[in-house]
Enzyme design. Structure first.
Site, PDB file in Angstrom:
ATOM      1  N   SER A 152       0.811  -1.086  -0.132  1.00 21.66           N
ATOM      2  CA  SER A 152      -0.060   0.172   0.128  1.00 21.66           C
ATOM      3  C   SER A 152       0.786   0.968  -0.011  1.00 21.66           C
ATOM      4  CB  SER A 152      -1.003   0.012   1.129  1.00 21.66           C
ATOM      5  OG  SER A 152      -1.502   1.430   1.272  1.00 21.66           O
ATOM      6  N   TYR A 165      -2.833   0.527  10.205  1.00 27.56           N
ATOM      7  CA  TYR A 165      -2.621  -0.343   8.961  1.00 27.56           C
ATOM      8  C   TYR A 165      -1.534   0.038   8.509  1.00 27.56           C
ATOM      9  CZ  TYR A 165      -4.598  -0.468   3.912  1.00 27.56           C
ATOM     10  OH  TYR A 165      -4.122  -0.764   2.455  1.00 27.56           O
TER      11      TYR A 165
END
Length: 271
Positions: A152, A165
């Site tokens: 990501s 995250y």
């Protein structure tokens, strides 16, 4: 040349296969000629997607499991081996953020929900490692295969609010490199591991954070667009090419690599 990118007769499992991005990965496998195991917690969506593929002439099986539950994954491995007899690849697409892993600007940074942060970090990191342990063993038995992890932008730059995250995906990045080397040391060029790092794509998890009902952007969404040279969000179908490349023989000398699919977000300095 097109045969290099073929997944004909290859059996690929996609974890998180019931999500939006996971759905694009599932379709990419099928469109490239592969057979696919659609793994997710949502049995209804998994079965709907598998049925649609089978009715259209492809081959798919719904696999219902939580990627954090090794025993459930082992049962899924048995199911897919019983149906197809082999496993050639794995896409670790399960992950994401959760409300308890978010810290807002008005919250005390020294009063973070540490359990929530850990839960999100574990989902993204161990939700990648555990399926690899289970399905990678079957890939090794097949003798040749490819594993693709999903990183990501959150591991490349400090993205506010979502520390759990961010840390989970940073862990995936290092795992991707470390495990690729260890696979090569043990299996030579037979089993490879790589990753893609998507930029900002609208999913059910982030849609309300980034957009408003009339199609415009929230403040956060506007900041993302400002930092993305292409000045738009990605379309899930724009991830298909990289997934097929990394699963296929077109990338047979590639391991431990990461492809950013982000409209330039990761390289833009803002000026």
């Amino acid at each position: 040349m097109e045969n290099l990118f073929s997944l004909k007769d290859k059996v690929i499992i996609v974890t998180g296969g019931t999500g939006i991005l996971g759905g694009a990965f599932v379709n990419a496998v099928v469109e490239a000629g592969g057979k696919v195991g659609i793994l997710g917690r949502n049995a209804e969506v998994a079965n709907e997607r598998a049925d649609a593929i089978n009715q259209a002439g492809g081959e798919a099986i719904a696999l219902v499991a939580d990627v954090m539950d090794e025993n459930q994954l082992i049962k899924c491995r048995e199911q897919i081996l019983e149906k197809f007899g082999r496993i050639d690849g794995l896409v670790n697409a399960a992950g994401g953020n959760q409300p308890e892993g978010v810290i807002n600007p008005d919250q005390d940074i020294f009063k973070m929900n540490l359990d929530g942060m850990k839960k999100v970090m574990d989902l993204n990191l161990w939700g990648t490692i555990i399926p690899t342990q289970v399905f990678g063993e079957a890939i090794a038995a097949t003798g040749k295969g490819s594993i693709v992890n999903i990183s990501s932008m959150n591991s490349k730059r400090a993205i506010s609010k979502v520390l759990g995250y961010n840390m989970g995906k940073a862990g995936v990045d290092y795992y991707n490199q470390w495990f690729a080397v260890e696979l090569a040391n043990r299996y030579g060029d037979k089993i490879r591991m790589n990753a893609i790092a998507p930029g900002f794509f609208l999913t059910e998890q982030n849609r309300n954070l980034l957009t408003v009902a009339d199609g415009g952007y929230t403040d956060r969404g506007g900041m993302v667009i400002k930092q993305t040279p292409f000045k738009r969000f990605g379309d899930p179908d724009e991830l298909k090419g990289a997934i097929v490349y990394l699963l296929s023989d077109a990338s047979k000398f590639v391991t431990g690599a990461m492809i950013c699919i982000d409209g330039g977000f990761s390289v833009y300095g803002g000026v």
